[in-house]
Each structure stands twice: as C-alpha cells, then as structure tokens.
Design a protein around this motif. Structure first.
Motif, PDB file in Angstrom:
ATOM      1  N   TRP A 151       2.228  -2.663  13.174  1.00 60.68           N
ATOM      2  CA  TRP A 151       1.797  -2.736  11.776  1.00 60.68           C
ATOM      3  C   TRP A 151       2.968  -3.236  10.944  1.00 60.68           C
ATOM      4  CZ3 TRP A 151      -1.940   1.467   9.633  1.00 60.68           C
ATOM      5  CH2 TRP A 151      -2.979   1.694  10.562  1.00 60.68           C
ATOM      6  N   PRO A 152       2.798  -4.296  10.175  1.00 59.91           N
ATOM      7  CA  PRO A 152       3.894  -4.784   9.336  1.00 59.91           C
ATOM      8  C   PRO A 152       4.270  -3.779   8.248  1.00 59.91           C
ATOM      9  CG  PRO A 152       2.148  -6.436   9.565  1.00 59.91           C
ATOM     10  CD  PRO A 152       1.603  -5.156  10.103  1.00 59.91           C
ATOM     11  N   ALA A 153       5.567  -3.774   7.898  1.00 61.39           N
ATOM     12  CA  ALA A 153       6.017  -2.958   6.771  1.00 61.39           C
ATOM     13  C   ALA A 153       5.468  -3.540   5.483  1.00 61.39           C
ATOM     14  CB  ALA A 153       7.540  -2.930   6.728  1.00 61.39           C
ATOM     15  N   HIS A 154       5.178  -2.682   4.507  1.00 57.56           N
ATOM     16  CA  HIS A 154       4.639  -3.147   3.234  1.00 57.56           C
ATOM     17  C   HIS A 154       5.650  -4.049   2.535  1.00 57.56           C
ATOM     18  CE1 HIS A 154       2.604  -3.136  -0.647  1.00 57.56           C
ATOM     19  NE2 HIS A 154       1.547  -2.614  -0.032  1.00 57.56           N
ATOM     20  N   PHE A 155       5.130  -5.089   1.870  1.00 54.98           N
ATOM     21  CA  PHE A 155       5.995  -6.100   1.253  1.00 54.98           C
ATOM     22  C   PHE A 155       6.659  -5.628  -0.041  1.00 54.98           C
ATOM     23  CE2 PHE A 155       1.482  -6.785   0.417  1.00 54.98           C
ATOM     24  CZ  PHE A 155       1.422  -6.714  -0.966  1.00 54.98           C
ATOM     25  N   ASN A 156       6.105  -4.626  -0.733  1.00 56.74           N
ATOM     26  CA  ASN A 156       6.671  -4.171  -2.010  1.00 56.74           C
ATOM     27  C   ASN A 156       7.796  -3.165  -1.754  1.00 56.74           C
ATOM     28  OD1 ASN A 156       5.150  -5.720  -3.755  1.00 56.74           O
ATOM     29  ND2 ASN A 156       3.519  -4.203  -3.942  1.00 56.74           N
ATOM     30  N   THR A 157       8.906  -3.650  -1.201  1.00 57.60           N
ATOM     31  CA  THR A 157       9.978  -2.746  -0.777  1.00 57.60           C
ATOM     32  C   THR A 157      10.599  -1.985  -1.944  1.00 57.60           C
ATOM     33  OG1 THR A 157      11.501  -4.621  -0.879  1.00 57.60           O
ATOM     34  CG2 THR A 157      10.543  -4.090   1.270  1.00 57.60           C
ATOM     35  N   LYS A 158      10.554  -2.541  -3.148  1.00 51.84           N
ATOM     36  CA  LYS A 158      11.135  -1.852  -4.309  1.00 51.84           C
ATOM     37  C   LYS A 158      10.272  -0.683  -4.772  1.00 51.84           C
ATOM     38  CE  LYS A 158       9.057  -4.985  -7.734  1.00 51.84           C
ATOM     39  NZ  LYS A 158       8.098  -4.006  -8.254  1.00 51.84           N
ATOM     40  N   PHE A 216       8.819   1.712  -2.832  1.00 52.27           N
ATOM     41  CA  PHE A 216       8.732   2.915  -2.012  1.00 52.27           C
ATOM     42  C   PHE A 216      10.059   3.229  -1.336  1.00 52.27           C
ATOM     43  CE2 PHE A 216       7.845  -0.484   0.997  1.00 52.27           C
ATOM     44  CZ  PHE A 216       8.416  -0.059   2.184  1.00 52.27           C
ATOM     45  N   ASN A 217      10.183   4.491  -0.950  1.00 54.56           N
ATOM     46  CA  ASN A 217      11.271   4.963  -0.093  1.00 54.56           C
ATOM     47  C   ASN A 217      10.642   5.515   1.173  1.00 54.56           C
ATOM     48  OD1 ASN A 217      13.309   4.410  -1.989  1.00 54.56           O
ATOM     49  ND2 ASN A 217      13.080   6.422  -2.954  1.00 54.56           N
ATOM     50  N   GLY A 218      11.201   5.152   2.325  1.00 55.69           N
ATOM     51  CA  GLY A 218      10.662   5.653   3.579  1.00 55.69           C
ATOM     52  C   GLY A 218      10.009   4.552   4.383  1.00 55.69           C
ATOM     53  N   ASP A 219       8.854   4.869   4.954  1.00 57.49           N
ATOM     54  CA  ASP A 219       8.150   3.934   5.839  1.00 57.49           C
ATOM     55  C   ASP A 219       6.695   3.824   5.398  1.00 57.49           C
ATOM     56  OD1 ASP A 219       6.979   2.532   7.988  1.00 57.49           O
ATOM     57  OD2 ASP A 219       8.371   3.413   9.424  1.00 57.49           O
ATOM     58  N   TRP A 220       6.317   2.640   4.938  1.00 57.94           N
ATOM     59  CA  TRP A 220       4.964   2.355   4.441  1.00 57.94           C
ATOM     60  C   TRP A 220       4.494   1.099   5.139  1.00 57.94           C
ATOM     61  CZ3 TRP A 220       3.790   0.471  -1.223  1.00 57.94           C
ATOM     62  CH2 TRP A 220       2.412   0.614  -1.479  1.00 57.94           C
ATOM     63  N   ARG A 221       3.465   1.209   5.958  1.00 57.64           N
ATOM     64  CA  ARG A 221       3.007   0.097   6.787  1.00 57.64           C
ATOM     65  C   ARG A 221       1.521  -0.148   6.603  1.00 57.64           C
ATOM     66  NH1 ARG A 221       6.681  -1.635  10.509  1.00 57.64           N
ATOM     67  NH2 ARG A 221       8.598  -0.387  10.504  1.00 57.64           N
ATOM     68  N   LEU A 278      -5.743  -0.922   6.318  1.00 52.75           N
ATOM     69  CA  LEU A 278      -5.334   0.434   6.640  1.00 52.75           C
ATOM     70  C   LEU A 278      -3.881   0.553   6.210  1.00 52.75           C
ATOM     71  CD1 LEU A 278      -6.844   0.719  10.217  1.00 52.75           C
ATOM     72  CD2 LEU A 278      -7.586   2.065   8.246  1.00 52.75           C
ATOM     73  N   LEU A 279      -3.550   1.566   5.408  1.00 51.96           N
ATOM     74  CA  LEU A 279      -2.180   1.781   4.967  1.00 51.96           C
ATOM     75  C   LEU A 279      -1.690   3.128   5.466  1.00 51.96           C
ATOM     76  CD1 LEU A 279      -2.933  -0.595   2.959  1.00 51.96           C
ATOM     77  CD2 LEU A 279      -1.250   0.423   1.435  1.00 51.96           C
ATOM     78  N   SER A 280      -0.522   3.105   6.095  1.00 53.24           N
ATOM     79  CA  SER A 280       0.064   4.307   6.674  1.00 53.24           C
ATOM     80  C   SER A 280       1.354   4.651   5.943  1.00 53.24           C
ATOM     81  CB  SER A 280       0.361   4.082   8.160  1.00 53.24           C
ATOM     82  OG  SER A 280       1.016   5.201   8.716  1.00 53.24           O
ATOM     83  N   LEU A 281       1.446   5.894   5.459  1.00 49.67           N
ATOM     84  CA  LEU A 281       2.642   6.388   4.785  1.00 49.67           C
ATOM     85  C   LEU A 281       3.246   7.496   5.651  1.00 49.67           C
ATOM     86  CD1 LEU A 281       4.256   6.055   2.089  1.00 49.67           C
ATOM     87  CD2 LEU A 281       2.964   8.025   1.243  1.00 49.67           C
TER      88      LEU A 281
END
Length: 226
Positions: free
Chosen positions: A27-34, A36-41, A91-94
């Motif tokens: 699953w690719p990491a979410h593109f809005n890196t600014k 979130f903190n942690g792992d959002w895919r 599908l979004l995984s936090l």
C-alpha cells in the motif's frame, strides 16, 4: 450539518475477508506528508488511471475500477448500492500511534455537489475523529458522511491499525432523498432548477416528514414549480 451517521450497517466479517485479499500487496504511503505523523497508507479501488496504487483524489476526473476492487466482491456490492456516480474509492489505513493533523478538504461538503462516505472495516476504541471540536468514534460496519470541508483531525491511540473504506460520490436526486431522510436540511439554493414529477413528489413526501418551517417553505416552492 457536520456529519450524518446513516441507518445503514455492513457485514464486518465480509469486509474483513475482502480486506485480507488486498493486504497481500504493498500500500503506498499517503501523499499529504505534511498532514500526518506516523504511518498513513492507502490503496485504490477506483482511481483516475485504473491503477490500484494511484491514490490521488481529484475532482472532475474520469474514474475506473482497479484490480484491487475485483478482489473485493462484498465491497463492490456496497459501492454499487450507492446509486450515484463515484470518483475516487480507497481503503485508508492509519497505523497505531499515528495522527492526521487538523486540516480541511475543500469540496467535500454535500452542498458543494459531492460527498465523502466513511465505512470503518477495522478500528479500535482509541480511534476517533474530531470535526469542528466534536469527537466522533466510528464503529466497524457503520456508514458515515462527514463534512471534511470543515476542520477535522484523526488519531489512532490504539494498538491496531484503523482501516476505512472511503467513497467519494457525486450528489444526485437519489442521494438528496437519502440525506433528507437522515436530517440533512436542503435549502432552496441546494435544489436543482427542476425535478421530474415523480422525484418532486418523493422529495415533498420526505420534507413533509421533517415538519419544519424551512421544509414547509421548500414544499411550497416545489409545488409552485419554482
């Protein structure tokens, strides 16, 4: 209205069985890196390119089902039950300990002509949304509309990942009726210039159930053909 908890519930076991099929791939990491903190895919079930790893959500694109959706028959049944055009479906995984910072997503208000639906597949007691300073806990199998054009944030303070099925839909007569049934107050500017007679009658019927001054004003306008 900041959110709606629909009187709709989905089979969590079937959703999890579908999820198991797509957890086998990256699953690719979410593109809005600014944001979130942690792992959002994320992984796409419907994307502009038709690629499962294309996780961008752009309004106005032509969207196609991805190979990931073909492995999720129950999710596809849910998606098809929403009788409207769809844009991005993901599908979004936090991950545990991750935070999505307060931000806004312009264009995600129902009054803008589109809307975003969240269906939790996996969650825990430590996951909650904050929307305009109100905290919400969404349980697995529930179905929610949240107006993400307002300030919102998400935290996962639990020990397991949070995975949601997220549907971006385009508003139409069918969704107007569904939202009205769940208390969404349609205003005069929200209504299109005209409906066909059958749709007009259905909307009037739902507005009559609300028994509010705003609803009565809208009924009068609909009956007058305005």
């Amino acid at each position: 209205m900041n959110y709606i908890k629909f009187a709709i519930f989905y089979d969590v076991k079937k959703l999890c069985a579908d999820l198991d099929e797509v957890l086998k791939e990256e699953w690719p990491a979410h593109f809005n890196t600014k944001d979130f903190n942690g792992d959002w895919r994320s992984i796409s079930l419907r994307s502009a390119s038709g690629n499962s790893h294309d996780i961008y959500a752009h309004s106005g694109e032509t969207y196609k089902n991805t190979p990931a959706l073909n492995r999720m028959p129950y999710a596809k049944k849910i998606i098809d039950s929403w009788h409207c055009d769809k844009e991005s479906i993901r599908l979004l995984s936090l991950a545990p300990g991750s935070i999505i910072k307060p931000h806004r997503d312009p264009g995600c208000a129902y009054s803008d002509g589109s809307f975003r639906i969240h269906i939790p597949v996996l969650t825990n007691q430590g996951v909650y949304f904050t929307i305009e300073e109100e905290q919400l806990h969404l349980k697995a199998g529930e179905c929610w509309y949240i107006d993400f054009s307002n300030t919102h944030s998400i935290v996962n303070e639990g020990n397991t990942s949070r995975v949601h099925l997220i549907i971006d839909g385009i508003r139409n007569e069918w969704t107007d009726k569904l939202f009205a049934e769940h208390g969404y107050q349609l205003t005069e500017k929200d209504l299109p210039a005209s409906y066909d007679a059958a749709t007009n009658a259905r909307i009037i019927e739902e507005l009559e159930k609300m028994n509010t001054e705003t609803a009565r004003d809208l009924i009068a306008k609909l009956k007058a053909g305005k």
